[in-house]
Scaffold this motif. Structure first.
Motif, PDB file in Angstrom:
ATOM      1  N   THR A 104       0.820  -1.222   0.000  1.00 32.84           N
ATOM      2  CA  THR A 104       0.000   0.000   0.000  1.00 32.84           C
ATOM      3  C   THR A 104       0.850   1.266   0.000  1.00 32.84           C
ATOM      4  O   THR A 104       0.312   2.353  -0.232  1.00 32.84           O
ATOM      5  CB  THR A 104      -0.927   0.013   1.219  1.00 32.84           C
ATOM      6  OG1 THR A 104      -0.134   0.126   2.424  1.00 32.84           O
ATOM      7  CG2 THR A 104      -1.772  -1.249   1.275  1.00 32.84           C
ATOM      8  N   ILE A 105       2.149   1.147   0.273  1.00 30.54           N
ATOM      9  CA  ILE A 105       2.970   2.365   0.375  1.00 30.54           C
ATOM     10  C   ILE A 105       3.934   2.529  -0.798  1.00 30.54           C
ATOM     11  O   ILE A 105       4.679   3.500  -0.856  1.00 30.54           O
ATOM     12  CB  ILE A 105       3.765   2.382   1.701  1.00 30.54           C
ATOM     13  CG1 ILE A 105       4.795   1.241   1.728  1.00 30.54           C
ATOM     14  CG2 ILE A 105       2.828   2.288   2.904  1.00 30.54           C
ATOM     15  CD1 ILE A 105       5.785   1.350   2.871  1.00 30.54           C
ATOM     16  N   ILE A 106       3.907   1.589  -1.737  1.00 22.14           N
ATOM     17  CA  ILE A 106       4.848   1.648  -2.848  1.00 22.14           C
ATOM     18  C   ILE A 106       4.192   1.074  -4.089  1.00 22.14           C
ATOM     19  O   ILE A 106       3.315   0.199  -4.000  1.00 22.14           O
ATOM     20  CB  ILE A 106       6.147   0.870  -2.517  1.00 22.14           C
ATOM     21  CG1 ILE A 106       7.314   1.350  -3.394  1.00 22.14           C
ATOM     22  CG2 ILE A 106       5.953  -0.612  -2.635  1.00 22.14           C
ATOM     23  CD1 ILE A 106       7.888   2.663  -2.954  1.00 22.14           C
ATOM     24  N   THR A 107       4.550   1.548  -5.256  1.00 18.19           N
ATOM     25  CA  THR A 107       4.053   0.994  -6.522  1.00 18.19           C
ATOM     26  C   THR A 107       5.232   0.419  -7.303  1.00 18.19           C
ATOM     27  O   THR A 107       6.381   0.871  -7.137  1.00 18.19           O
ATOM     28  CB  THR A 107       3.371   2.066  -7.387  1.00 18.19           C
ATOM     29  OG1 THR A 107       4.350   3.004  -7.844  1.00 18.19           O
ATOM     30  CG2 THR A 107       2.272   2.775  -6.605  1.00 18.19           C
ATOM     31  N   ASN A 426       0.204   9.183  -4.156  1.00 17.94           N
ATOM     32  CA  ASN A 426      -0.187   8.473  -2.939  1.00 17.94           C
ATOM     33  C   ASN A 426       0.464   9.177  -1.751  1.00 17.94           C
ATOM     34  O   ASN A 426       1.568   8.810  -1.331  1.00 17.94           O
ATOM     35  CB  ASN A 426       0.260   7.014  -3.027  1.00 17.94           C
ATOM     36  CG  ASN A 426      -0.156   6.206  -1.805  1.00 17.94           C
ATOM     37  OD1 ASN A 426      -0.952   6.665  -0.986  1.00 17.94           O
ATOM     38  ND2 ASN A 426       0.400   5.009  -1.683  1.00 17.94           N
ATOM     39  N   SER A 428       0.112   9.095   1.365  1.00 19.51           N
ATOM     40  CA  SER A 428       0.451   8.298   2.540  1.00 19.51           C
ATOM     41  C   SER A 428       1.519   7.256   2.236  1.00 19.51           C
ATOM     42  O   SER A 428       1.966   6.536   3.122  1.00 19.51           O
ATOM     43  CB  SER A 428      -0.815   7.584   3.054  1.00 19.51           C
ATOM     44  OG  SER A 428      -1.303   6.687   2.068  1.00 19.51           O
ATOM     45  N   GLY A 429       1.955   7.176   0.960  1.00 20.90           N
ATOM     46  CA  GLY A 429       2.939   6.189   0.573  1.00 20.90           C
ATOM     47  C   GLY A 429       4.357   6.680   0.799  1.00 20.90           C
ATOM     48  O   GLY A 429       4.606   7.823   1.208  1.00 20.90           O
ATOM     49  N   GLN A 431       7.511   8.215  -0.316  1.00 20.61           N
ATOM     50  CA  GLN A 431       7.820   9.143  -1.405  1.00 20.61           C
ATOM     51  C   GLN A 431       9.269   8.957  -1.867  1.00 20.61           C
ATOM     52  O   GLN A 431      10.137   9.804  -1.630  1.00 20.61           O
ATOM     53  CB  GLN A 431       7.578  10.579  -0.946  1.00 20.61           C
ATOM     54  CG  GLN A 431       6.156  10.836  -0.478  1.00 20.61           C
ATOM     55  CD  GLN A 431       5.156  10.707  -1.625  1.00 20.61           C
ATOM     56  OE1 GLN A 431       5.131  11.519  -2.542  1.00 20.61           O
ATOM     57  NE2 GLN A 431       4.336   9.675  -1.567  1.00 20.61           N
TER      58      GLN A 431
END
Length: 476
Positions: A104-107, A426, A428-429, A431
């Motif tokens: 949920t914090i990275i793509t 995102n 909350s992800g 950065q």
């Protein structure tokens, strides 16, 4: 959220490396270990690596610790003599499902944007679509379509799944074509059958028509009519028949008279010659009248017997002679018509069955059309509620468009900028963006990318191949 400190120990050939919380460019010659730093960070965030060896040769354990400015920490260990270890904490509290949380914090595009620029058009489209967050499963598909459509790869993102469902080579489209082809064929058969069936054909009437009874009725009428006609003909010939009988009587009497006269003449002629027989002849002569009378009686009796028979036949004829001749033409025409119509029943029933089949096929075709149209309209509905990785994203025919333009229309530099936009979308992800192989970009594109990351407040860790023998970490 940014990293404040990254510590790598005994991973991917790295003995020990520490990176602070700023954006850095790692430079050096090939084989100096630049990519190992990137691979270690990817391993920390995804628990996966394309390398066969994760732990540094000669060691039994490797570790990477990622600390952030928001109180999040990630500690991942690869161990050769026991199970690997991962611990994710937020402000000292352990996250119960670390792998799910990390997704949920990275793509994926943040972890390898340069590779994104080298993908095929289809791979780039899929990568973008995979970032659209929409909660769906096979039950959702079944709710929409009433079934799980066949011939679709459900490992894809939902928009590609819907595109495959409505595609021209998809099961629904091909099935609809098959059904429509069958409808056309059956309609042609129906038209061919219908041209030989009379207009206003009443199948129910001819199905229940009792042809056998009608035949019996016709035969009975014809038999009675024959008796009437024969009676009339017989009655008309009565006088002629009677005249014939009288003529026969007169002929018989005349013949008898001639016979007697001849005999009388013979006897008279012999009297003179046969004096001795005169007396005998006279006696015999005396019996001739009696004999004549007997023959007359026989003739009368024959006449009376024949007349009696004739009168008896007339009596029978009289029973029919006054009856009306029944008209049979209409009944004959009805039977002739029935025979023709009944011959059409099988073809008529075949036509009706085929028309019912056509109705069913039309319903199937309409249902396929409904599902195809549903698959075409659902993406728009999904995009209204889904979490999009970047502003201006739309999807047409399964192809992602950014502000109306396809991904393939963008240059490598623009694609990398897109990865930056996705990373910051995102809040909350984490950065951060990992740029492995920045030397593949020209100086202008590379500097522009670095500047955009700084402008957007995005931390980056980049590697670039140089002629330096040593690994150099430069804060930017």
């Amino acid at each position: 959220m940014h990293t404040s400190k990254i510590t790598i120990k005994s991973l991917f050939g790295i003995s020990e490396q520490e990176i602070g919380g700023k954006s850095v460019e790692i430079t050096g010659r090939k084989g100096a270990g630049k990519t190992s730093v990137i691979d270690a960070i990817r391993y920390a965030l995804t628990n996966s690596s394309s390398r066969d060896w994760i732990i540094k040769n000669g060691e039994t354990e490797g570790e990477i610790i990622v600390e952030t400015d928001s109180g999040l920490s990630i500690d991942r260990k690869a161990r050769s003599n026991k199970a690997d270890f991962v611990s994710v904490k937020e402000n000292g509290n352990k996250v119960t499902k670390p792998e799910t949380f990390l997704k949920t914090i990275i793509t994926p595009l943040q972890l390898n944007p340069v590779e994104f620029t080298q993908m095929t058009k289809n791979e780039q489209n899929r990568a973008i679509l995979d970032l659209i967050e929409f909660d769906w499963d096979l039950n959702w598909i079944k709710e929409q379509f009433g079934e799980i459509p066949q011939g679709v790869d459900y490992e894809q993102n939902i928009l590609q799944v819907l595109n495959d469902i409505q595609a021209e080579n998809g099961v629904y489209f091909q099935s609809r074509q098959d059904v429509n082809r069958e409808i056309r064929n059956k309609r042609a058969f129906v038209a061919d059958i219908a041209k030989d069936i009379p207009t206003g054909y009443d199948a129910e009437k001819w199905k229940n028509y009792d042809l056998s009874t009608k035949y019996s009725e016709l035969l009975k009428a014809k038999d009675e009519n024959g008796k009437i006609e024969r009676a009339k003909a017989f009655k008309d010939s009565y006088t002629n028949k009677l005249r014939g009988l009288e003529a026969n009587k007169e002929i018989a009497v005349s013949a008898a008279e001639k016979s007697i006269n001849a005999e009388r003449d013979s006897l008279n002629s012999t009297i003179s010659r046969l004096n001795a027989e005169i007396q005998s002849a006279r006696e015999k002569l005396l019996t001739l009248d009696s004999k004549f009378a007997d023959k007359v009686k026989v003739a009368e009796a024959d006449f009376n017997a024949a007349k009696a028979k004739l009168d008896a036949d007339v009596g029978i004829a009289n029973k029919f002679i006054n009856l009306e001749i029944k008209p049979t033409n209409a009944l004959q025409e009805e039977i002739d018509t029935a025979e023709v119509m009944i011959k059409h029943l099988n073809e008529y029933n075949r036509m009706k069955t085929m028309q019912e089949e056509i109705e069913d096929l039309c319903s199937k075709s309409e249902e396929y059309t409904r599902k195809i149209e549903l698959a075409r309209t659902l993406p728009g509905t999904i995009l209204q509620t889904a979490t999009l990785p970047v502003e201006g994203l739309t999807v047409e025919n399964g192809i992602p468009l950014i502000n109306g333009l396809p991904i393939s229309n963008r240059s490598d530099g623009e694609l990398l900028e897109l990865c930056v936009d996705i990373a910051i979308n995102n809040p909350s992800g984490l950065q951060i963006i990992l740029i492995d192989g920045a030397e593949k970009l020209d100086d202008t594109s590379r500097n522009k990318l670095y500047a955009k990351c700084k402008e957007k407040g995005l931390q980056f860790i980049a590697t670039r191949t140089t002629n330096d023998n040593e690994l150099i970490v430069t804060e930017l």
